[in-house]
Every structure is written in C-alpha cells, then in structure tokens.
Design a protein around this motif. Sequence first.
Motif, PDB file in Angstrom:
ATOM      1  N   ALA A  29       0.749  -1.271   0.201  1.00 55.34           N
ATOM      2  CA  ALA A  29       0.321  -0.051  -0.420  1.00 55.34           C
ATOM      3  C   ALA A  29       1.041   1.551  -0.137  1.00 55.34           C
ATOM      4  N   GLY A  30       2.137   1.407  -0.583  1.00 51.68           N
ATOM      5  CA  GLY A  30       2.851   2.104  -0.082  1.00 51.68           C
ATOM      6  C   GLY A  30       3.764   2.719   1.054  1.00 51.68           C
ATOM      7  N   ARG A  31       3.779   2.723   2.054  1.00 53.43           N
ATOM      8  CA  ARG A  31       4.292   2.133   3.241  1.00 53.43           C
ATOM      9  C   ARG A  31       5.755   1.973   3.495  1.00 53.43           C
ATOM     10  N   ASP A  32       6.721   2.835   4.179  1.00 54.08           N
ATOM     11  CA  ASP A  32       8.404   2.363   3.982  1.00 54.08           C
ATOM     12  C   ASP A  32       8.069   1.452   5.429  1.00 54.08           C
ATOM     13  N   VAL A  33       7.707   0.042   5.195  1.00 59.21           N
ATOM     14  CA  VAL A  33       7.715  -0.750   6.134  1.00 59.21           C
ATOM     15  C   VAL A  33       8.883  -1.358   6.114  1.00 59.21           C
ATOM     16  N   ILE A  34       9.907  -1.733   7.028  1.00 61.98           N
ATOM     17  CA  ILE A  34      10.700  -2.785   7.553  1.00 61.98           C
ATOM     18  C   ILE A  34      11.288  -3.531   8.258  1.00 61.98           C
ATOM     19  N   GLY A  35      10.492  -4.567   7.544  1.00 68.94           N
ATOM     20  CA  GLY A  35      10.440  -6.004   8.018  1.00 68.94           C
ATOM     21  C   GLY A  35      11.397  -6.932   9.073  1.00 68.94           C
ATOM     22  N   LEU A  36      11.276  -7.354  10.099  1.00 71.64           N
ATOM     23  CA  LEU A  36      12.310  -7.517  11.162  1.00 71.64           C
ATOM     24  C   LEU A  36      11.434  -9.451  11.622  1.00 71.64           C
ATOM     25  N   SER A  37      10.832  -9.704  10.670  1.00 65.56           N
ATOM     26  CA  SER A  37       9.609 -10.346  11.531  1.00 65.56           C
ATOM     27  C   SER A  37       9.846 -11.732  10.968  1.00 65.56           C
ATOM     28  N   ALA A  38      10.618 -11.985   9.579  1.00 63.09           N
ATOM     29  CA  ALA A  38      10.209 -13.135   8.820  1.00 63.09           C
ATOM     30  C   ALA A  38      11.626 -14.103   9.523  1.00 63.09           C
ATOM     31  N   GLY A  39      11.252 -15.306   9.367  1.00 58.46           N
ATOM     32  CA  GLY A  39      12.759 -16.463  10.478  1.00 58.46           C
ATOM     33  C   GLY A  39      13.857 -17.372   8.876  1.00 58.46           C
ATOM     34  N   GLU A  40      13.836 -16.256   8.118  1.00 58.35           N
ATOM     35  CA  GLU A  40      14.907 -16.854   6.630  1.00 58.35           C
ATOM     36  C   GLU A  40      15.477 -15.879   6.581  1.00 58.35           C
ATOM     37  N   PRO A  41      16.911 -16.210   6.564  1.00 58.67           N
ATOM     38  CA  PRO A  41      18.652 -15.744   5.924  1.00 58.67           C
ATOM     39  C   PRO A  41      18.243 -14.492   4.536  1.00 58.67           C
ATOM     40  N   ASP A  42      18.460 -13.745   5.266  1.00 61.61           N
ATOM     41  CA  ASP A  42      18.779 -12.975   3.735  1.00 61.61           C
ATOM     42  C   ASP A  42      19.679 -13.474   2.492  1.00 61.61           C
ATOM     43  N   PHE A  43      20.656 -14.311   2.486  1.00 59.76           N
ATOM     44  CA  PHE A  43      21.389 -14.759   2.113  1.00 59.76           C
ATOM     45  C   PHE A  43      20.749 -15.542   0.649  1.00 59.76           C
ATOM     46  N   ASP A  44      21.685 -15.382  -0.980  1.00 53.32           N
ATOM     47  CA  ASP A  44      20.950 -16.415  -1.449  1.00 53.32           C
ATOM     48  C   ASP A  44      21.280 -17.627  -1.417  1.00 53.32           C
ATOM     49  N   THR A  45      21.047 -18.640  -1.867  1.00 49.20           N
ATOM     50  CA  THR A  45      21.141 -20.136  -2.158  1.00 49.20           C
ATOM     51  C   THR A  45      22.408 -20.207  -2.489  1.00 49.20           C
ATOM     52  N   PRO A  46      23.138 -21.142  -1.639  1.00 48.04           N
ATOM     53  CA  PRO A  46      24.578 -21.085  -3.008  1.00 48.04           C
ATOM     54  C   PRO A  46      24.871 -21.845  -4.244  1.00 48.04           C
ATOM     55  N   ARG A 375      10.728 -10.033  19.513  1.00 47.76           N
ATOM     56  CA  ARG A 375      11.720 -11.138  18.726  1.00 47.76           C
ATOM     57  C   ARG A 375      11.987  -9.836  17.388  1.00 47.76           C
ATOM     58  N   VAL A 376      13.342  -9.928  16.977  1.00 50.01           N
ATOM     59  CA  VAL A 376      13.809  -9.079  15.750  1.00 50.01           C
ATOM     60  C   VAL A 376      14.450 -10.254  15.237  1.00 50.01           C
ATOM     61  N   SER A 377      13.966 -10.313  13.954  1.00 52.38           N
ATOM     62  CA  SER A 377      15.018 -11.046  13.006  1.00 52.38           C
ATOM     63  C   SER A 377      16.066  -9.994  12.740  1.00 52.38           C
ATOM     64  N   TYR A 378      17.537 -10.059  12.887  1.00 47.24           N
ATOM     65  CA  TYR A 378      18.069  -9.022  11.759  1.00 47.24           C
ATOM     66  C   TYR A 378      18.854 -10.435  10.821  1.00 47.24           C
ATOM     67  N   ALA A 379      18.138 -10.537   9.962  1.00 51.68           N
ATOM     68  CA  ALA A 379      18.523 -11.301   8.772  1.00 51.68           C
ATOM     69  C   ALA A 379      18.241 -10.541   7.195  1.00 51.68           C
ATOM     70  N   THR A 380      19.156  -8.774   7.850  1.00 48.90           N
ATOM     71  CA  THR A 380      18.247  -7.977   6.396  1.00 48.90           C
ATOM     72  C   THR A 380      19.004  -7.380   6.755  1.00 48.90           C
ATOM     73  N   SER A 381      19.385  -6.104   6.062  1.00 50.12           N
ATOM     74  CA  SER A 381      21.370  -5.770   5.334  1.00 50.12           C
ATOM     75  C   SER A 381      21.208  -4.949   6.656  1.00 50.12           C
ATOM     76  N   ASP A 382      22.447  -4.676   6.924  1.00 53.57           N
ATOM     77  CA  ASP A 382      23.307  -3.178   7.840  1.00 53.57           C
ATOM     78  C   ASP A 382      22.189  -2.062   8.654  1.00 53.57           C
ATOM     79  N   GLU A 383      21.767  -1.516   6.419  1.00 51.26           N
ATOM     80  CA  GLU A 383      21.094  -0.408   6.268  1.00 51.26           C
ATOM     81  C   GLU A 383      19.864  -0.767   7.512  1.00 51.26           C
ATOM     82  N   ALA A 384      18.649  -1.353   6.286  1.00 52.48           N
ATOM     83  CA  ALA A 384      18.165  -1.882   7.197  1.00 52.48           C
ATOM     84  C   ALA A 384      17.864  -1.734   8.989  1.00 52.48           C
TER      85      ALA A 384
END
Length: 400
Positions: A29-46, A375-384
């Motif tokens: 809906a256009g809001r600048d939300v930062i998601g710290l709720s997902a339980g998965e790494p932000d890295f790609d599968t090797p 709970r904070v999931s910190y699997a996101t960029s340092d900037e975020a």
Amino acid sequence: MSFLSKTLERVKPSPTIAITAMAAELKAAGRDVIGLSAGEPDFDTPQNIKDAAVAAIAAGKTKYTAPDGIIELKQAICAKFERENGLSYQPAQVSVGTGGKQTLYNALMATLNPGDEVIIPAPYWVSYPDMVLLAGGTPVAVEASLETDFKLTPEQLEAAITPKTKWFIFNSPSNPSGAGYSRTELKALTDVLMRHPHVWVMSDDMYEHLVFDGFEFATPAQVEPGLYERTLTCNGVSKGYAMTGWRIGYAAGPQHLIAAMRKVQSQSTSNPSSISQWAAVEALNGPQDFLGPNNVAFKRRRDLVVAALNAIDGMTCPTPEGAFYVYPSIKGLIGKTTPKGTVIEDDKAFATALLAEADVAVVFGAAFGLSPNFRVSYATSDEALTEACARIAAFCASLT
Ligand SMILES: Cc1ncc(COP(=O)(O)O)c(C=O)c1O
C-alpha cells in the motif's frame, strides 16, 4: 455438528506468518515498512546447490522417490552426523521430510496419545505447542527467564517432568531468543533426563551452523550417549544453507520411531521434492566455506542490534550465541502511551503500535510464550537494521 474438527479449534495460525503478511500488505500500500519478522536468511542459496538442482532436473530425477528420502541423501545425512556431531546413524535411522517442520510434526503424530505431555521451554518456536495440540498431546511450557539468558535450568526441567511426559523439546540455538546452550549447560539437562528413562528427547538443531564468538554447538545424543536410544536429532538445510523455500528437513533416531514417522509421511505427503533432495545432497556433501562469511555478517548485525536496543531506556537485550534473532525485554515500557494514544499494555500492543506508528514489523513475545518481549530477526541488511533500530528508539522515546 461442527464442520471443522475439534482438534483444529485448539490450534492458532502462525503469528509470525500473519505479521509478515501484514507488513507485506502495508508495503504494497506504499508504506515504507522495515520487516524484522521473517525467520529466514536474506542470503541466496549457494550456486553449487542451485546447479545440483538444475542437473537433477536435466537428468530426469523428477519422479516419486522413497517416501522418506533417497538413499544418497540419507547417506549424506549420516556422513554429516558423523563428521559434525560424532553421531553414528545408519540410513534406516534417517527420515527426510518437507522441511524441518514436517519431520518434527511426523514424530509427534507418530507418538502422541491423548494425555501425553510435551515439555517445551519458553520462549519457544511458535509451532511447537500447536503441533503438539494437532497431534493430540498436551504442551507444557516452562518459562526460562531473562536472568538465565532464556535458558532452562536443570531444576526447572526436573520439576516439569511427570509420569505423563513423553517428549522434551530442546532447541539450541533457539528461535526466538538465539540462546545457545554450552556443552556444560546441556550436560546438566541431560543428567536430569538420565534419571527419567520414560522421557524422549526431540532436539531441534535447525540453527546449528549459525553460531558466533567461538560458541561450540552440541546436541543431546552427543553430550550424553546414554540418551541415544531415546533421542530424535532433528535438523535441516533451511537456515544454515539459506534454503528455506526448498523444503528439506531431516531427523535421525531409533529405527522403530523412524519407521513410524515414515508411515505418517507415506499416507500424507509422500516424498519431499526429488529435485530439492538432490540439492540437499550437494548442500551436505559440497563445500561448506560460505558458512564462515555468512556468520561474520550475522554476528556484525547481531552486535549492531544488541547495542542499539540496549541503549533504549526501558529495554534489555541479552547477547545471544546464535541463530539470527534477538529477544529484548520491554518491561520498562509497559504502561506507557504512544503519541497516538495507544497504551502499551503488553508486548502485542507494543508490536502493533510499532508497526502502525513507526513502520517496523517485529513479532510480539506472547506468540513465543514469554512476555513482555519481542523478537527481532536481524537477517536483513545493515542499513535496514540501522534505520529500524533508529525508528524503534524514536518510537520508545516518544512514549509517555
Ligand atoms: C526452531 C525451528 N525449527 C524448525 C523450523 C522449520 O524449518 P523448515 O523451514 O525447514 O520447516 C524453524 C523455522 O522457522 C525453526 O525456527
């Protein structure tokens, strides 16, 4: 007559999935939300793992497999247990499922009868109690405190065991707290279990590879060989190998339990995706060198988040040993009011107001059985993360 089953009435939908969906809706809906709720790494599968999947498709490995996994994957899992955990299993003692979630669920379905109790240290992964309920058992949550860094003490475990206890679910490093039990801490728990031979151990080692500061991972059957015959050691490729979408989890334990789990799976979903199984063979047998750099990034982010949250008045955030979560307490903020007039009565009110008024999505502690926390999931960029922590700090400073 009710259309829905009585069993399902006892079960809640996953709050982590609900909050992640709510944050995605606000974003759309256009809001600048930062998601710290997902339980998965932000890295790609090797890449080598992706290549193995493509090769499996090209080779036509696209048909049904044995219901609980191909022999090549079971052998790779046995080799992994031997190499990393000093545990000897034969392929007939291994079950492969559609994610770690299915193997845990199969084990509960295969063993629980009405009245059977399952001890679950809180804070816990949201699915444990509901999976126990779905399987007809009774979850018994035991709250670990902030003072022990969210780790259960041997005295608490001893006090929770009754003649009806069937399983003790152990999860280290933990979702949601990131707490990892040292070998000594774990041995104190296994000593208690040795005194209660009717209690089985379900060790959920999903975050084994995500550990920091030289922490040495240990699992119950390794620390106490006397428990080998009544331990199900569960693991998977989802978190460490950044393969959440591939849906491969596995467990190893006594053959009669594995056979019972196979029966559940063969009459429900049958085999996990053949292509994902071949990818998992490569994940376990192939190079493991990406784990180091991933953990360096996770540790840096953990340190960033822990420092930022501890600097907030009213918040306390222990430094966890592993996973990619922190679980701060908001005890000092309960009872305050937001600029829009919401009273922070509990952690659910806090997380809801944080999303509505500061555009940061976190999961409230009640979902994990221990309040008042989030709970904070910190699997996101340092900037975020930096921006999210600044928003959380500003939101907390605005409370009166
Ligand atoms: C502690 C724990 N166990 C198991 C799982 C399930 O993993 P999978 O995605 O492989 O089903 C998760 C996922 O969030 C988890 O946090």
